[in-house]
Design a protein around this motif. Sequence first.
Motif, mmCIF file in Angstrom:
data_model
loop_
_atom_site.group_PDB
_atom_site.id
_atom_site.type_symbol
_atom_site.label_atom_id
_atom_site.label_comp_id
_atom_site.label_asym_id
_atom_site.label_seq_id
_atom_site.Cartn_x
_atom_site.Cartn_y
_atom_site.Cartn_z
ATOM 1 N N TYR A 142 0.875 -1.181 0.000
ATOM 2 C CA TYR A 142 0.000 0.000 0.000
ATOM 3 C C TYR A 142 0.904 1.221 0.000
ATOM 4 N N GLN A 143 0.796 2.018 -1.058
ATOM 5 C CA GLN A 143 1.620 3.214 -1.176
ATOM 6 C C GLN A 143 0.731 4.412 -0.856
ATOM 7 N N ARG A 145 -0.086 8.263 0.077
ATOM 8 C CA ARG A 145 0.503 9.578 -0.160
ATOM 9 C C ARG A 145 -0.577 10.650 -0.244
ATOM 10 N N PRO A 146 -0.208 11.877 0.097
ATOM 11 C CA PRO A 146 -1.145 12.965 -0.141
ATOM 12 C C PRO A 146 -1.175 13.301 -1.630
ATOM 13 N N ILE A 153 -5.773 12.063 0.803
ATOM 14 C CA ILE A 153 -4.744 11.061 1.024
ATOM 15 C C ILE A 153 -5.156 9.837 0.224
ATOM 16 N N ALA A 154 -4.306 9.425 -0.691
ATOM 17 C CA ALA A 154 -4.669 8.311 -1.568
ATOM 18 C C ALA A 154 -3.834 7.091 -1.218
ATOM 19 N N THR A 155 -4.458 5.925 -1.285
ATOM 20 C CA THR A 155 -3.730 4.672 -1.162
ATOM 21 C C THR A 155 -3.612 4.076 -2.558
ATOM 22 N N ILE A 156 -2.380 3.933 -3.014
ATOM 23 C CA ILE A 156 -2.138 3.461 -4.371
ATOM 24 C C ILE A 156 -1.616 2.026 -4.290
ATOM 25 N N ILE A 157 -2.087 1.187 -5.188
ATOM 26 C CA ILE A 157 -1.560 -0.173 -5.258
ATOM 27 C C ILE A 157 -1.145 -0.478 -6.679
ATOM 28 N N THR B 253 -0.463 1.407 -11.781
ATOM 29 C CA THR B 253 -0.890 1.807 -10.437
ATOM 30 C C THR B 253 -2.383 2.085 -10.429
ATOM 31 N N LYS B 254 -3.033 1.669 -9.365
ATOM 32 C CA LYS B 254 -4.472 1.897 -9.196
ATOM 33 C C LYS B 254 -4.694 2.615 -7.864
ATOM 34 N N VAL B 255 -5.727 3.425 -7.844
ATOM 35 C CA VAL B 255 -6.082 4.072 -6.585
ATOM 36 C C VAL B 255 -7.004 3.128 -5.826
ATOM 37 N N LYS B 256 -6.551 2.685 -4.664
ATOM 38 C CA LYS B 256 -7.355 1.754 -3.886
ATOM 39 C C LYS B 256 -8.364 2.511 -3.037
ATOM 40 N N ASN B 257 -7.924 3.636 -2.521
ATOM 41 C CA ASN B 257 -8.751 4.326 -1.551
ATOM 42 C C ASN B 257 -8.377 5.796 -1.504
ATOM 43 N N ILE B 258 -9.389 6.642 -1.279
ATOM 44 C CA ILE B 258 -9.116 8.073 -1.119
ATOM 45 C C ILE B 258 -9.780 8.565 0.156
ATOM 46 N N GLU B 259 -9.003 9.295 0.903
ATOM 47 C CA GLU B 259 -9.535 9.837 2.152
ATOM 48 C C GLU B 259 -9.448 11.349 2.038
ATOM 49 N N ASN B 260 -10.575 12.019 2.259
ATOM 50 C CA ASN B 260 -10.546 13.476 2.209
ATOM 51 C C ASN B 260 -9.925 14.028 3.474
ATOM 52 N N VAL B 261 -9.073 15.007 3.314
ATOM 53 C CA VAL B 261 -8.440 15.604 4.476
ATOM 54 C C VAL B 261 -9.333 16.720 4.997
ATOM 55 N N HIS B 289 -3.146 15.501 8.685
ATOM 56 C CA HIS B 289 -2.208 15.688 7.567
ATOM 57 C C HIS B 289 -1.944 17.145 7.213
#
Lengths: 339, 292
Positions: A142-143, A145-146, A153-157, B253-261, B289
């Motif tokens: 799990y990468q 990063r903002p 904040i995104a989790t990139i795979i 690369t794929k975006v698995k998840n996005i969290e709003n700050v 953050h």
Amino acid sequence: MNNLFVFCEIEEGQVADVSLELLTKGRSLANQLGCKLEAVAIGYNLSEIGKQIFPYGVDTLHIVDDKRLEHYLTLPYSKILIELFKKEQPQIALLGATVIGRDLGPRVSSALKSGLTADCTSLEIGDHEDKKAGKVYKNLLYQIRPAFGGNIIATIINPDCRPQMATVREGVMKKEVFNPNHLGEVKTIDVSKLIDDNDFVVEIIERHIEKRKINLQAAPIIVAGGYGVGSKENFQWLYELAEVLGGEVGASRAAVDAGFAEHERQIGQTGTTVRPKLYIACGISGQIQHRAGMDQSSIIISINTDPKAPINSIADYTIIGSVTDIIPKMIKAYKKNTK
Amino acid sequence: MMKGLKIVVLAKQVPDTRNVGKDAMKADGTVNRAALDAIFNPEDLNALEQALTLKDKIPGTTVTILTMGPARAAEIIREGLYRGADNGYLLTDRAFAGSDTLATSYALSKAIEKIGPFDLILAGRQAIDGDTAQVGPQVAEKLNLPQITYAEEILDINGNTIIVKRRLERGVETVRGKMPLVITVTGSARECRPRHAKQTMKYKHAKTVSEIQEASEDYLQLYNSRPYLNIPELNVNDIQADVTQLGLNGSPTKVKNIENVVLQAKESKLIQNDEKEIEALMIELIKNHTIG
Ligand SMILES: Cc1cc2nc3c(=O)[nH]c(=O)nc-3n(C[C@H](O)[C@H](O)[C@H](O)COP(=O)(O)OP(=O)(O)OC[C@H]3O[C@@H](n4cnc5c(N)ncnc54)[C@H](O)[C@@H]3O)c2cc1C
């Protein structure tokens, strides 16, 4: 095979802190994955370099030692990494998010078609279910990063391509010796056949230390000081806070007029207009001409001895007290709670 | 006398993430991304300025803008023309949607092959919506060209030799390279010149094919009589790209998840001047953050 690789940056015989931080993180990720930790060192006069690298728990150290590679150059360095990764098939490759890492990483990932996530603030191991394809991926990196200027904040795979590549900035991960007496295997790579004159078309003519221009508008965090800071010497605290938070120092006109800060730092109607993510106003009363240049900041913290200072009415947080008393506490608390 | 250069500047339209004011905040404290202005990526403007400076110095030099994006990204090309570029191409296709940096670089490199060759490919170091700094080097790799990243100034050009000052973490470095090559320009470089009045008048009505769909008869007459008003569009077929290397499919690369700050505190808080409260504040800022 399929191990975790860390590219080690070396400057004048010293392994960069960011690389040691990545080795620390790499060691714990490798343990979690049950794979080996391997390091790559490219440069000149590297016979002693293992002494700096092995204590971080490295199992295999690949060394490329060549006079022509004393300083980083895009083409030969990327060629070496590309060849090494093709042969060793790492599952993960980590680089510092430095000028070098951000020059080298994309080039390598493009050649390997592997994908790369820049400036990660956290790295974790986890699974991923692709519902559409009916597939479950185990133990992905799990990468995290903002993105979007720090607003998400995104989790990139990287489910299918290898290596999973990521860069991390200096100071984000903690640096910790695994075992001072740890020793791994050294593998020296002979690149005399791999690299040729064409790889040296870009050459370094000269390098020197030079200060950067002040750029308030590009700074995500601004620590601004006013007349209440009291002196040029006290302004040092603001520089220190800005340094640890990764921000820039700004000033009110009264502080500039008093000679506490340079004119380029002035914020307000007759100075620069800024909209940072975080604005820390230190000893600034908040007259309208100052507010005009900063009231659109996302978060405002006011540090002021006067509970009734006008700035407090637009601040999200107000700390009542003296600048020289409060900033050291902020620095201490920040250092204690990061890494 | 040196012969003119052919320069292409890669430019991106980005949401203005640096200027998230209170007006772009949602009630829950997160950013309303749709409310942000679409702007010319700042470092791409720095790159454009380097190109225009070379055009001033070396007669016969042409500056082309290449941008990839939706139809409205034609705005970026017009902005480039107003400031002194000679022409521009909009690379646009549904097949590009969802591209990560690798797929984007692939598309751009195919477009460059189509409209090139160029002596110099200039781009901003990074775009403010992603901050990845990957597209420049990846385009270079795809085109098998050398690269000079973090450039602050092109100091000199002589024949096909180019001398560039780079901005590193703790200093500067001067390097010598040979054209053709890719250069990415950092934000500490000279700011871009403003719009040029004459150029702005000239290109105000420049449009892409998609944009003229809604144009009036009068406009079409003008458009047809002045070829420079046509901003060419390129799609996947035009650049002969392999669709499997584009869009989501071509993106490793794929975006698995996005969290709003959450950027904004709900109400103004008074923090006491003691270690515990200040530490609690710093922890809150680290957690959401804002810092760290
Ligand atoms: C035409 C015009 C244009 C102007 N343009 C600008 C401009 O662009 N930018 C600008 O900033 N100003 C501008 N000004 C000036 C502005 O009106 C104010 O005079 C100025 O902003 C005040 O600066 P200050 O808040 O630092 O100082 P002061 O108003 O003197 O405030 C000092 C503050 O520090 C606090 N304090 C004192 N000691 C401490 C301590 N130890 N710790 C913490 N807090 C302490 C005090 O309570 C006070 O709130 C302009 C004025 C005019 C007329």
